[in-house]
Scaffold this motif. Sequence first.
Motif, short mmCIF file in Angstrom:
data_model
loop_
_atom_site.label_atom_id
_atom_site.label_comp_id
_atom_site.label_asym_id
_atom_site.label_seq_id
_atom_site.Cartn_x
_atom_site.Cartn_y
_atom_site.Cartn_z
N GLY A 88 43.26 44.53 29.81
CA GLY A 88 43.49 43.34 28.99
C GLY A 88 42.64 43.10 27.79
O GLY A 88 41.70 44.01 27.67
N ILE A 89 43.26 42.32 26.69
CA ILE A 89 42.18 42.51 25.56
C ILE A 89 40.78 41.94 25.45
O ILE A 89 40.08 42.37 24.66
N SER A 90 40.65 41.45 26.76
CA SER A 90 39.27 40.99 26.69
C SER A 90 38.18 42.31 27.18
O SER A 90 36.91 42.16 26.81
N SER A 91 38.82 43.40 27.50
CA SER A 91 38.33 44.51 27.84
C SER A 91 37.55 45.32 26.56
O SER A 91 37.15 46.09 26.65
N ARG A 133 38.70 33.52 28.41
CA ARG A 133 37.85 32.53 28.64
C ARG A 133 36.39 32.78 29.00
O ARG A 133 35.57 32.40 28.60
N LEU A 134 36.56 34.01 29.70
CA LEU A 134 35.23 34.25 30.09
C LEU A 134 34.35 35.02 29.14
O LEU A 134 33.10 34.82 29.03
N LEU A 135 35.01 35.75 28.28
CA LEU A 135 34.22 36.69 27.23
C LEU A 135 34.03 35.46 26.16
O LEU A 135 32.76 35.60 25.76
N ARG A 136 34.77 34.43 25.85
CA ARG A 136 34.23 33.29 25.24
C ARG A 136 32.93 32.84 25.58
O ARG A 136 31.85 32.40 24.73
N MET A 137 32.78 32.55 26.69
CA MET A 137 31.69 31.80 27.33
C MET A 137 30.32 33.05 27.22
O MET A 137 29.24 32.52 26.95
N GLU A 138 30.77 34.28 27.52
CA GLU A 138 29.68 35.34 27.48
C GLU A 138 29.26 35.34 26.18
O GLU A 138 28.12 35.67 25.78
N ASN A 139 30.15 35.55 25.27
CA ASN A 139 29.77 36.25 23.85
C ASN A 139 30.93 35.81 22.86
O ASN A 139 31.86 36.37 22.78
N SER A 140 30.93 34.44 22.22
CA SER A 140 31.91 33.90 21.55
C SER A 140 32.49 34.63 20.33
O SER A 140 33.57 34.90 19.67
N ILE A 166 43.55 30.93 23.03
CA ILE A 166 43.28 30.77 24.58
C ILE A 166 43.97 29.57 24.99
O ILE A 166 43.78 28.44 24.45
N LEU A 167 44.71 29.82 25.88
CA LEU A 167 45.57 28.65 26.33
C LEU A 167 44.66 27.90 27.41
O LEU A 167 43.57 28.34 27.99
N THR A 168 44.78 26.58 27.44
CA THR A 168 43.78 25.75 28.53
C THR A 168 44.09 26.15 29.64
O THR A 168 45.35 26.76 29.91
N GLY A 169 43.32 25.77 30.73
CA GLY A 169 43.93 25.86 32.21
C GLY A 169 45.22 25.38 32.38
O GLY A 169 45.96 25.94 33.15
N SER A 170 44.97 23.86 31.93
CA SER A 170 46.35 23.38 32.42
C SER A 170 47.52 23.62 31.66
O SER A 170 48.64 23.71 32.29
N TYR A 249 41.39 27.18 38.15
CA TYR A 249 40.02 27.32 38.73
C TYR A 249 39.46 28.69 38.28
O TYR A 249 40.02 29.91 38.63
N LEU A 250 38.31 28.75 37.24
CA LEU A 250 38.06 29.99 36.54
C LEU A 250 37.22 30.78 37.72
O LEU A 250 36.55 30.27 38.37
N CYS A 251 37.44 32.03 37.72
CA CYS A 251 36.69 33.01 38.60
C CYS A 251 37.55 33.13 39.89
O CYS A 251 36.89 33.93 40.64
N TYR A 252 38.48 32.39 40.22
CA TYR A 252 38.91 32.51 41.59
C TYR A 252 40.30 33.41 41.40
O TYR A 252 41.30 32.91 41.79
N GLY A 253 40.25 34.36 40.81
CA GLY A 253 41.41 35.31 40.58
C GLY A 253 41.01 36.40 41.60
O GLY A 253 39.95 36.62 42.24
N GLN A 254 42.14 37.53 41.59
CA GLN A 254 42.13 38.76 42.38
C GLN A 254 40.72 39.49 42.05
O GLN A 254 39.79 39.93 43.14
N SER A 255 40.67 40.08 40.90
CA SER A 255 39.60 40.82 40.56
C SER A 255 38.25 40.17 40.76
O SER A 255 37.26 41.01 41.17
N GLN A 256 37.97 38.69 40.37
CA GLN A 256 36.76 38.10 40.69
C GLN A 256 36.64 38.19 42.14
O GLN A 256 35.48 38.17 42.42
N ALA A 257 37.46 37.99 43.00
CA ALA A 257 37.38 37.82 44.51
C ALA A 257 36.85 39.21 44.63
O ALA A 257 36.04 39.35 45.79
#
Length: 332
Positions: A88-91, A133-140, A166-170, A249-257
């Motif tokens: 993914g592009i965040s990588s 979303r996670l990358l923006r939180m870590e390093n905008s 970035i799309l909003t969660g909703s 729900y951020l972080c509740y995905g497969q890789s995060q699990a």
Amino acid sequence: SIPSHRPPQRPSMSPRLLRAVGRGWLAVLGLLTVAVFVLVLIPAKDYGLVFDAGSTHTSLYIYRWPADKENGTGIVSQVEACYVSGPGISSYADNPAGAGASLKPCLDRAMKIVPAEQQRETPTYLGATAGMRLLRMENSTKAEQVFAEVSKAIGEYPVDFRGARILTGSEEGSFGWITVNYLLETLVKVSWREGSVSVSGCSSVLGALDLGGASTQITFQPGVPVEDRNTSVFFRLYGTNYSLYSHSYLCYGQSQALKMLLAALHQVPRGVGAAQPSPRAMAHSRSNVGCACGQRVGNWQRLGFYLGNPQIPSFGWKEVVVASQGSLLPLS
Ligand SMILES: Nc1ncnc2c1ncn2[C@@H]1O[C@H](COP(=O)(O)OP(=O)(O)OP(=O)(O)O)[C@@H](O)[C@H]1O
């Protein structure tokens, strides 16, 4: 004397030439008739390109729809899904130019599908989800650099680029809800018969659960007003109004699990002796998690986690099953 203003006389054509010109006009007339016939029978099609930039990978979807709309919403069909190779592009946080370069093979593919004369009017979007979303939180700053590079790459193509964001969660949840209900034909029923589209009424809609790599979304029509405006979404589709609840729900995905599982395995208390993972075991489980390998059983994935001394049966392989969309079920 008064000068003569008579038009110059045309040289007369030979009968053979006349016949040839006559046949030429007939051919042109024939071609025109065919073109008009084709234009009437085959309505004009518009194209659109959407990059779905997820946490684990990116895909480019190429859509097409008739220029006319049904009750204000287009009947859209997917022409092709182009899988962008690589992560993914965040990588690409530490190599943002790589994110832009990774999109080019799929853009080249799209340029072969969308007719050249329609490319400049083809709306093109990139929507990023939980990874960014996670990358923006870590390093905008790094997140902005990735967006700048993907925008630069798309901007090099002759399309109507409408932006990368970035799309909003909703938004993410509700776009998934639309997709599910569109495919199940609960929003609109389309029958493609005799070259025409006939649209009939819809049945009751379904809720959608979407388990991604780094987030999970729930979206449904609650039937009562949604009090939190951040989770309230409104759509008008094919002439019907939909008022939805959608939450991500951020972080509740497969890789995060899987990461959470690994963290839990690391935290096995030292006091239980053999339950402490050996260095070899940890290396093994890391490599398993990193590539989501293991034994595939239908839509299920079986991962082994080595929890200690293989000589002691009770602390041999710890197995979990990863369901197709990511839930972890312990087997023992
Ligand atoms: N049919 C399937 N069978 C097994 N695993 C799947 C299947 N489809 C997706 N996955 C896995 O589920 C995870 C989530 O996939 P998805 O394409 O939704 O992620 P994403 O869009 O990159 O993530 P996010 O939406 O969090 O940004 C990935 O790890 C993917 O490999």
